[in-house]
Design an enzyme around this catalytic site. Structure first.
Site, PDB file in Angstrom:
ATOM      1  CG  ASP A 141      26.113  28.718  15.451  1.00 23.47           C
ATOM      2  OD1 ASP A 141      26.477  29.318  16.480  1.00 23.47           O
ATOM      3  OD2 ASP A 141      25.101  27.994  15.427  1.00 23.47           O
ATOM      4  CB  SER A 142      28.675  26.731  18.743  1.00 19.26           C
ATOM      5  OG  SER A 142      27.305  27.052  18.874  1.00 19.26           O
ATOM      6  CE1 TYR A 187      32.216  26.060  19.727  1.00 19.46           C
ATOM      7  CE2 TYR A 187      32.355  28.339  19.013  1.00 19.46           C
ATOM      8  CZ  TYR A 187      32.676  27.013  18.825  1.00 19.46           C
ATOM      9  OH  TYR A 187      33.446  26.649  17.754  1.00 19.46           O
ATOM     10  N   GLY A 188      28.216  27.986  24.723  1.00 24.43           N
ATOM     11  CA  GLY A 188      27.700  28.761  25.848  1.00 24.43           C
ATOM     12  C   GLY A 188      28.363  28.461  27.181  1.00 24.43           C
ATOM     13  CB  CYS A 234      28.190  31.685  17.231  1.00 27.76           C
ATOM     14  SG  CYS A 234      28.441  30.947  18.856  1.00 27.76           S
ATOM     15  CG  ASN A 235      23.933  35.769  20.125  1.00 23.76           C
ATOM     16  OD1 ASN A 235      23.889  36.981  20.190  1.00 23.76           O
ATOM     17  ND2 ASN A 235      23.122  35.074  19.348  1.00 23.76           N
ATOM     18  CB  THR A 236      28.895  31.834  22.844  1.00 22.91           C
ATOM     19  OG1 THR A 236      27.586  31.469  23.276  1.00 22.91           O
ATOM     20  CG2 THR A 236      29.856  31.631  23.983  1.00 22.91           C
ATOM     21  CD  GLU A 296      19.443  21.977  18.438  1.00 24.78           C
ATOM     22  OE1 GLU A 296      19.639  20.795  18.772  1.00 24.78           O
ATOM     23  OE2 GLU A 296      20.354  22.810  18.309  1.00 24.78           O
ATOM     24  CB  CYS A 329      19.670  32.707  21.138  1.00 26.69           C
ATOM     25  SG  CYS A 329      20.009  30.959  20.790  1.00 26.69           S
ATOM     26  CB  THR A 330      21.612  31.962  15.756  1.00 26.12           C
ATOM     27  OG1 THR A 330      22.227  30.912  16.486  1.00 26.12           O
ATOM     28  CG2 THR A 330      22.573  33.125  15.612  1.00 26.12           C
ATOM     29  CG  HIS A 331      18.900  27.444  18.244  1.00 25.20           C
ATOM     30  ND1 HIS A 331      20.252  27.596  18.241  1.00 25.20           N
ATOM     31  CD2 HIS A 331      18.688  26.112  18.034  1.00 25.20           C
ATOM     32  CE1 HIS A 331      20.827  26.422  18.052  1.00 25.20           C
ATOM     33  NE2 HIS A 331      19.910  25.503  17.919  1.00 25.20           N
TER      34      HIS A 331
END
Lengths: 270, 270
Positions: free
Chosen positions: B14-15, B46-47, B77-79, B156, B188-190
């Site tokens: 992931d980023s 990365y977005g 990572c979606n991006t 976060e 989004c992974t968050h």
């Protein structure tokens, strides 16, 4: 590369777009000066990165700005100022202004009870750069620092007057207000956009120090001292350079500068 | 470098730290598997970066993971999935799983009225990766996408149950609810960390699709198909690698994994 002249531009850099609040103040206070702004949008944010990495990036950007013939470099990024300012002052042949000292100096001047609050990103607060700068001027001052990680994304969303922003500001700032700070340094270049909400939450008894304003004033003083101010009537040209994603930069720039940016350049570093 | 075996680890990248929600699901669903997680904390996020830059970074990380002998790569990572998945599938000798298709597939399966909502970062929404993946399976579905830039910093901060988070979720999600979506992809992974608040705001009539869960399930299916699953009783070893600031990673990892990370490695790429 010839030596810079008084008509040469001022180089300003930041990890991204936040430093545009400093560029805006430079344009307002020094309307004869041309600016080259570099936003390292490919590598933003610097806050969570290690000091060595931040120094490496700062060196690359300063080298780029010097190659453009700047007469001074303004480090409009708290993280880069905290980690890279001494190095840049040593290695650059032009004056270098950071965002920490001007804010610290103004805070010490403004505080009457010696209780000074500082808000910033996690990186800036952990670096203790404001603690050091304030204590160098006022060894007995009490510095209360608080990281406000949500303020940057709130500013970028443009939610400067949203109920959620007010709630978040209360959560972050009330513990500082309870310690009776009479002065609060906005220790992040994004925060001037949230000044009205922050001012409302801390109340009129707390003086807000806007580092963007103070940094621009310091830059003006430094240029005047060296007789390097641009003449009235100079041709003013501002350039905006980003290391990635110029479209996002353009969208945000209008929000931060309060004026549209007509053109953008993209430069890859590192 | 020898060919990977069934006892080889799964590479996940992931980023930054968001992909840890995918790693957590892999650990839960595939408890015999070892994982190497790479978080590109030096270059997060990365977005806002250009597709070319994201592809270059993804290539560097995949090369690193392959050198560690992984038997599959999960792009958590979606991006990176949006921009780099076809390239990685072409260039890597091991199966590659992205986070977009599994979520899209689950959404199409779950929706009864064909009105599917997708939330993610600005980059993911602008990439239209979920639109494409959903329309490939259900050409007549209506996809309503919405960027929720404040959700990542809220996750976060750990403000998963804060009044401000609820206000922000209402502002972001009510327009989607009004379009009568019956399914909402957390793109989004968050976002799995905010699932309770999101679920509360959208109500019980909207089915939430957690891409982390779906991606882990897809990885399990793919390994089973190729007879590459680790044996029950295998020695399980997880490694966590970040490209910068391991301390910040460790702090966040506990929040995202729900368990402490015992050790970290730092590797500089690029």
């Amino acid at each position: 590369m010839s030596a810079p002249e008084s008509s040469s531009p001022i180089g300003v850099f930041d990890s991204g777009i936040g430093g545009l609040t400093v560029a805006r103040e430079l344009m307002r206070q020094l309307p004869n000066e041309s600016i080259i702004y570099f936003g390292d949008t490919a590598r933003v944010p610097y806050g969570p990165k290690s000091p060595d990495t931040v120094r490496r990036y700062s060196h690359e950007i300063a080298t780029f700005l010097l190659a453009q013939g700047v007469k001074a470099v303004v480090v409009a990024c708290n993280t880069a100022t905290a980690h890279a300012l001494p190095m840049l002052r040593e290695e650059l042949p032009v004056p270098v202004v950071g965002v920490v000292e001007p804010g610290a100096r103004a805070a010490v001047r403004a505080s009457t009870n010696g209780e000074i609050g500082v808000i910033g990103t996690v990186g800036t607060v952990n670096s203790r750069a404001y603690h050091r700068a304030i204590h160098a001027l006022a060894p007995h001052a009490h510095v209360r620092a608080r990281a406000c990680p949500l303020f940057v994304p709130l500013a970028e969303e443009g939610w400067t007057d949203h109920a959620a922003t007010r709630l978040i500001a209360q959560e972050y700032l009330e513990p500082l207000v309870e310690t009776h700070v009479d002065t609060l340094v906005l220790g992040c270049t994004h925060y001037p956009l949230l000044k009205p909400v922050i001012g409302e939450v801390v109340g009129r008894g707390v003086r807000l120090i806007d580092s963007a304003e103070e940094t621009a004033a310091e830059t003006g003083r430094l240029l005047a001292e060296r007789e390097m101010c641009a003449e009235p009537g100079s041709i003013v040209r501002h350039r905006f350079v980003a290391s990635d994603a110029p479209d996002h930069f353009l969208t945000m720039a209008e929000r931060f500068l309060g004026a549209p940016v007509e053109s953008m350049e993209t430069v890859t570093l590192g």
